[in-house]
Motif scaffolding. Structure first.
Motif, PDB file in Angstrom:
ATOM      1  N   ASP A 711      13.447  31.497 -64.383  1.00  0.00           N
ATOM      2  CA  ASP A 711      14.219  31.776 -65.596  1.00  0.00           C
ATOM      3  C   ASP A 711      15.675  31.347 -65.471  1.00  0.00           C
ATOM      4  N   VAL A 712      16.251  31.428 -64.253  1.00  0.00           N
ATOM      5  CA  VAL A 712      17.660  31.081 -64.029  1.00  0.00           C
ATOM      6  C   VAL A 712      17.764  30.384 -62.671  1.00  0.00           C
ATOM      7  N   LEU A 713      18.634  29.369 -62.596  1.00  0.00           N
ATOM      8  CA  LEU A 713      18.929  28.690 -61.319  1.00  0.00           C
ATOM      9  C   LEU A 713      20.369  29.005 -60.932  1.00  0.00           C
ATOM     10  N   GLY A 737      16.840  22.849 -70.759  1.00  0.00           N
ATOM     11  CA  GLY A 737      17.276  24.148 -71.256  1.00  0.00           C
ATOM     12  C   GLY A 737      17.323  25.230 -70.210  1.00  0.00           C
ATOM     13  N   LEU A 738      17.053  24.906 -68.915  1.00  0.00           N
ATOM     14  CA  LEU A 738      17.092  25.929 -67.860  1.00  0.00           C
ATOM     15  C   LEU A 738      18.533  26.412 -67.658  1.00  0.00           C
ATOM     16  N   PRO A 739      18.788  27.742 -67.755  1.00  0.00           N
ATOM     17  CA  PRO A 739      20.146  28.258 -67.492  1.00  0.00           C
ATOM     18  C   PRO A 739      20.507  28.042 -66.016  1.00  0.00           C
ATOM     19  N   ILE A 740      21.710  27.512 -65.772  1.00  0.00           N
ATOM     20  CA  ILE A 740      22.145  27.192 -64.410  1.00  0.00           C
ATOM     21  C   ILE A 740      23.538  27.761 -64.194  1.00  0.00           C
ATOM     22  N   LEU A 741      23.728  28.422 -63.029  1.00  0.00           N
ATOM     23  CA  LEU A 741      25.020  28.987 -62.635  1.00  0.00           C
ATOM     24  C   LEU A 741      25.465  28.303 -61.342  1.00  0.00           C
ATOM     25  N   GLY A 752      37.173  14.094 -59.684  1.00  0.00           N
ATOM     26  CA  GLY A 752      36.118  13.193 -60.139  1.00  0.00           C
ATOM     27  C   GLY A 752      34.827  13.888 -60.517  1.00  0.00           C
ATOM     28  N   THR A 753      34.713  15.211 -60.237  1.00  0.00           N
ATOM     29  CA  THR A 753      33.494  15.953 -60.564  1.00  0.00           C
ATOM     30  C   THR A 753      33.617  16.512 -61.976  1.00  0.00           C
ATOM     31  N   SER A 754      32.689  16.159 -62.841  1.00  0.00           N
ATOM     32  CA  SER A 754      32.724  16.609 -64.231  1.00  0.00           C
ATOM     33  C   SER A 754      31.443  17.385 -64.526  1.00  0.00           C
ATOM     34  N   THR A 755      31.593  18.620 -65.023  1.00  0.00           N
ATOM     35  CA  THR A 755      30.430  19.429 -65.368  1.00  0.00           C
ATOM     36  C   THR A 755      30.841  20.513 -66.354  1.00  0.00           C
ATOM     37  N   ASP A 756      29.884  20.896 -67.215  1.00  0.00           N
ATOM     38  CA  ASP A 756      30.117  21.991 -68.153  1.00  0.00           C
ATOM     39  C   ASP A 756      29.373  23.251 -67.724  1.00  0.00           C
ATOM     40  N   LEU A 757      28.902  23.295 -66.496  1.00  0.00           N
ATOM     41  CA  LEU A 757      28.155  24.450 -66.013  1.00  0.00           C
ATOM     42  C   LEU A 757      29.071  25.654 -65.846  1.00  0.00           C
ATOM     43  N   PRO A 758      28.592  26.866 -66.185  1.00  0.00           N
ATOM     44  CA  PRO A 758      29.382  28.065 -65.873  1.00  0.00           C
ATOM     45  C   PRO A 758      29.485  28.228 -64.359  1.00  0.00           C
ATOM     46  N   ARG A 759      30.645  28.711 -63.891  1.00  0.00           N
ATOM     47  CA  ARG A 759      30.882  28.794 -62.453  1.00  0.00           C
ATOM     48  C   ARG A 759      31.202  30.223 -62.046  1.00  0.00           C
ATOM     49  N   LEU A 760      30.824  30.550 -60.808  1.00  0.00           N
ATOM     50  CA  LEU A 760      31.103  31.850 -60.219  1.00  0.00           C
ATOM     51  C   LEU A 760      31.779  31.587 -58.877  1.00  0.00           C
ATOM     52  N   ALA A 761      33.053  31.990 -58.769  1.00  0.00           N
ATOM     53  CA  ALA A 761      33.829  31.691 -57.568  1.00  0.00           C
ATOM     54  C   ALA A 761      33.512  32.685 -56.471  1.00  0.00           C
ATOM     55  N   LYS A 762      33.260  32.172 -55.259  1.00  0.00           N
ATOM     56  CA  LYS A 762      33.059  33.032 -54.090  1.00  0.00           C
ATOM     57  C   LYS A 762      34.412  33.482 -53.567  1.00  0.00           C
ATOM     58  N   PRO A 763      34.524  34.703 -53.056  1.00  0.00           N
ATOM     59  CA  PRO A 763      33.496  35.748 -53.019  1.00  0.00           C
ATOM     60  C   PRO A 763      33.397  36.459 -54.362  1.00  0.00           C
ATOM     61  N   TYR A 764      32.202  36.901 -54.729  1.00  0.00           N
ATOM     62  CA  TYR A 764      32.024  37.588 -55.992  1.00  0.00           C
ATOM     63  C   TYR A 764      31.337  38.926 -55.734  1.00  0.00           C
ATOM     64  N   GLN A 765      31.565  39.861 -56.657  1.00  0.00           N
ATOM     65  CA  GLN A 765      30.947  41.182 -56.575  1.00  0.00           C
ATOM     66  C   GLN A 765      29.612  41.171 -57.319  1.00  0.00           C
ATOM     67  N   GLN A 766      28.793  42.161 -57.032  1.00  0.00           N
ATOM     68  CA  GLN A 766      27.479  42.219 -57.679  1.00  0.00           C
ATOM     69  C   GLN A 766      27.632  42.352 -59.192  1.00  0.00           C
ATOM     70  N   ALA A 767      28.679  43.063 -59.625  1.00  0.00           N
ATOM     71  CA  ALA A 767      28.899  43.221 -61.065  1.00  0.00           C
ATOM     72  C   ALA A 767      29.173  41.875 -61.722  1.00  0.00           C
ATOM     73  N   LEU A 776      23.644  34.197 -69.166  1.00  0.00           N
ATOM     74  CA  LEU A 776      22.735  33.056 -69.155  1.00  0.00           C
ATOM     75  C   LEU A 776      21.417  33.386 -69.863  1.00  0.00           C
ATOM     76  N   LEU A 777      20.872  34.556 -69.561  1.00  0.00           N
ATOM     77  CA  LEU A 777      19.609  34.940 -70.187  1.00  0.00           C
ATOM     78  C   LEU A 777      19.784  35.187 -71.679  1.00  0.00           C
ATOM     79  N   ALA A 778      20.951  35.761 -72.065  1.00  0.00           N
ATOM     80  CA  ALA A 778      21.200  36.017 -73.485  1.00  0.00           C
ATOM     81  C   ALA A 778      21.300  34.708 -74.268  1.00  0.00           C
ATOM     82  N   HIS A 779      21.974  33.702 -73.695  1.00  0.00           N
ATOM     83  CA  HIS A 779      22.092  32.408 -74.376  1.00  0.00           C
ATOM     84  C   HIS A 779      20.757  31.705 -74.471  1.00  0.00           C
TER      85      HIS A 779
END
Length: 781
Positions: A711-713, A737-741, A752-767, A776-779
């Motif tokens: 469902d999500v990558l 249409g696969l949601p990707i994070l 030089g890297t171009s992307t419209d993917l949503p990003r999550l910066a490390k380190p991240y919390q579970q929330a 991602l699932l809602a969209h």
């Protein structure tokens, strides 16, 4: 991209040449891929900057055309090759057979490699190639200078020659050979020259040549030679011994002219008085020609030339000396040369002048002098004796070349290379540290959920989490210096931003510091990240407070200026935000190192040394600059030059909060770091989802190509063989249409890297992870 800068890739058909080419193109370089030697060599002839050779292509006789091309390179060229080997290959590699020696300029890069390692290898090779092009340009300039000199020698009917002392190899011009009765096409070696000398003069010439080599004295001699047709000619030969870098005699360079007519005229002096008068006039004309030639050389060479007699009195002072020292020739001629210099400089120069009068030719040296025309300059100088026609020393000569601009350029280049290297190292360390913090922070959160509700356990967990969060803040500063933090520039009213910080500034600086604002009215908005800019201003203010331990005044100013006024290469409209204190100030050495990471004048434990480096990195990433002005006892002014926005300030509207919970789903987690992957899988499963694991882009594509539900990558960015962005593109070809994070330890993706993917910066919390999954699932719904 010009052809001389492109990268050529030799890889077998079906290999990884296409992947390497795409990685280089993402990094901003032009690249072409070949699977055989012949088209590669044709491309090399048209021009290239570096060639990447797969190790499996470097076997067999088909390499002979490439080795021939390498052997036939111009003298200035040392073409760079990057050989791509496989770490798990058994047996010897192509380079083990001595191919590295025959290829010459070779760098080895083991596969699999990180895209950054490939980018760094190509960048280093291209930098070296550019220096080779620069060397070629210098050689062309030198060749033009030599042609000008040959023209001058032909005008004076003199032939030039050069003799390698150790190898006895002789080179001479067409006019030189003509002095010995040879044509330009005839072969004329050093033994031929010795054999051509008349027997009655041979020992005298041999002794004079021997004395010049052993003493370094100039060779000035007239002797007779026998031409192949039996005629006897008189030659005038003048030469100088040039040492190698160790001071040992290496080469003799000189000129020769045929003086047979003059000597014959002198022999007939008593018999032919009329002929003597005619010859005297001819000789005077020749001397006038020699003086004119000397004057031409003195005014055309790009170096300062000064000559002096045995009492150091100046006899020649050419125009370049006038320009360097700011003293016209009439003001110097006849005066002791030592009077031109100050007392301190005289102590440096006078020993070299005395050495020249003693017959010692000095080496080329660099000296720093203060002149009337240019102030402090760096000069190359060389001193040598001057001899009369009888070989006796009559004075000395000195040559000066202004190399101040070259020294400044070299210093700027060294500083830029140092800052670039520090930035690359800092960004890499911060990336790896973020990965470690992600594992620490994620496991602490999961541990906190499973431990008993004990206050002491909770205190321990909270303390560890706070430490991890402080580590994340530290890496954010490191990434700011390396100019890799993720920014969200937007049109911002800086005056309103500063007003909003007024209370925070007063609380942070305390009552001993008086804050004064000087904000120009009606200013346009700046294009900045307001949150990052607030941190930068607070950093500057706290630094200013620490520089005023007894209290003082802090002035925050804001006005609009033109970038050309910065003096640091900016152009266009800018807003200049100044933070000035009345504190102790900084000396020149401290000011020079102020923006370097971890540099601090505070006591141990009082600061990280990352404040100013973070502000500098932020300013540069916003296409602006940080300018520091300071002197001991005069306080410090930090100026942030920020670009003016072409768009107006956007109105902020309230948005409905997104759901943070999501229905149970199947999530594919991809990360080459097993520790990070395991931690992310645990957090995903703790949220109630089913997790699938993959440790490379290839494994992930195998799962996506199967009939398993996904469902999500969630994928890491920096992975060997295939980046997260590349994986996302191939994944959507398999499952549109696969949601990707995209999760990354870099706060911003490489250039030089171009992307419209949503990003999550490390380190991240579970929330944070739960919120992103829910979005991602809602969209998708």
């Amino acid at each position: 991209m010009i052809s001389s800068e492109r990268a050529l890739i030799l890889a077998p058909s079906g290999g990884d040449g296409t992947e390497i080419s795409e990685q280089l193109k993402h990094a901003g370089w032009a690249a072409e891929t070949f699977d055989t030697i012949e088209p590669l060599i044709e491309a090399l002839r048209k021009g290239a900057g570096v060639a990447l050779l797969a190790d499996e292509t470097l076997h067999g006789d088909n390499l002979q055309p490439l080795l021939e091309w390498v052997a036939n390179q111009p003298s200035w060229s040392d073409f760079p090759f990057v050989v791509l080997s496989r770490r798990d290959e058994a047996g010897p590699t192509a380079l083990d057979s001595g191919l590295e020696t025959r290829l010459g300029n070779v760098m080895l890069l083991e596969r699999p490699f990180h895209p950054q390692a490939l980018s760094n290898a190509v960048a280093n090779a291209l930098r070296g190639r550019r220096r080779q092009y620069e060397a070629r340009r210098y050689l062309d300039d030198l060749r033009e200078s030599e042609q000008s000199l040959q023209t001058a020698l032909l005008a004076g009917r003199m032939g030039s020659w050069e003799l390698n002392i150790a190898e006895q190899v002789l080179h001479g011009t067409e006019q030189f050979k003509a002095c010995y009765g040879r044509t330009a096409e005839e072969k004329f070696l050093y033994p031929d020259l010795i054999a051509a000398i008349a027997p009655s003069d041979a020992k005298r010439v041999e002794r004079a040549l021997h004395d010049s080599i052993n003493t370094g004295a100039d060779l000035v001699i007239e002797y007779r030679v026998i031409w192949p047709n039996g005629q006897e000619h008189w030659l005038d030969s003048r030469a100088r011994v040039l040492p190698d870098r160790y001071g040992r005699p290496e080469t003799i360079v000189g000129v020769v002219s045929d003086i047979t007519a003059r000597r014959n005229a002198e022999a007939e002096r008593e018999k032919l008085m009329l002929a003597l008068a005619t010859e005297r006039e001819r000789t005077q004309q020749a001397l006038r020609g020699e003086r004119a030639l000397s004057g031409l050389l003195l005014t055309s060479v790009p170096a300062g030339i000064v000559a002096y007699d045995g009492d150091f009195r100046v006899t020649i002072w050419n125009p370049v000396m006038e320009r360097i020292f700011g003293m016209p020739s009439p003001a110097v001629l006849g005066r002791p040369l030592t009077d031109v210099f100050s007392k301190e400089q005289r102590d440096i120069i006078e020993p070299r002048l005395r050495d020249a009068l003693a017959g010692v030719s000095g080496p080329i040296e660099e000296i720093e002098l203060t002149t009337l025309a240019a102030g402090q300059v760096m000069l190359e100088s060389q001193h040598a004796p001057l001899r009369g026609g009888d070989g006796q020393i009559v004075g000395g000569a000195a040559f000066f070349r202004d190399v101040t601009d070259r020294h400044r350029a070299e210093e700027q280049l060294r500083h830029a290379q140092k800052m670039e290297t520090i930035g690359q190292l800092t960004g890499g360390v911060a990336h790896d540290f973020n990965n470690l913090l992600a594992a620490v922070q994620g496991n602490l959160e999961l541990l906190a959920k499973r431990l008993p509700d004990d206050p002491q356990f909770r205190r321990f967990i909270d303390g560890a989490l706070q430490g991890a969060q402080r580590g994340a803040a530290l890496t954010a500063r490191l990434l700011a210096f390396a100019r890799r933090q993720e920014l969200k520039p937007e049109p911002t009213d800086l005056a309103q931003l500063l007003e909003g910080m007024r209370a925070l500034m007063e609380r942070s600086l305390g009552t001993i510091v008086t804050i004064r604002y000087a904000l120009a009215p009606g200013l346009p908005p700046a294009r900045v990240d307001p949150n990052q800019l607030e941190l930068a201003i607070l950093n500057l203010a706290v630094n200013a407070r620490d520089a005023m331990p007894e209290g003082g005044e802090l002035t925050i100013s804001l006005n609009q200026v033109d970038g050309s006024e910065s003096g640091i290469g900016l152009s266009g409209p800018f807003l200049r935000l100044g933070v000035a204190d009345s504190g102790t100030g900084m000396d020149a050495a401290t000011l020079k190192s102020a923006i370097e990471p971890f540099f601090s004048t505070k006591e141990l434990g009082k600061g990280t040394g990352l404040g100013l480096s973070m502000v500098h990195g932020l300013a540069v990433q916003l296409d602006g600059a940080l300018k520091l002005i300071s002197a001991p006892g005069e306080g410090t002014t930090a100026e942030l030059w920020l670009p003016v926005s072409t768009a107006p300030v956007m109105e902020i509207s309230e948005m409905e909060p997104e759901r943070s919970a999501a229905p149970a789903s199947t999530i594919l987690v991809v990360d080459d770091d097993a520790l990070i992957n395991m931690n992310t899988v645990d957090m995903v499963e703790d949220l109630g989802h089913t997790a699938l694991e993959a440790y490379s882009g290839k494994q992930a594509l195998e799962i996506l190509g199967s009939d398993r539900q996904v469902d999500v990558l969630i994928t890491d960015y920096a992975m060997p063989g295939m980046t997260g962005v590349e994986l996302a593109g191939k994944a959507r070809q398999l499952r549109p249409g696969l949601p990707i994070l995209l999760a990354t330890g870099y706060a911003d993706l490489p250039s030089g890297t171009s992307t419209d993917l949503p990003r999550l910066a490390k380190p991240y919390q579970q929330a944070d992870l739960a919120t992103q999954i829910a979005r991602l699932l809602a969209h998708r719904e």
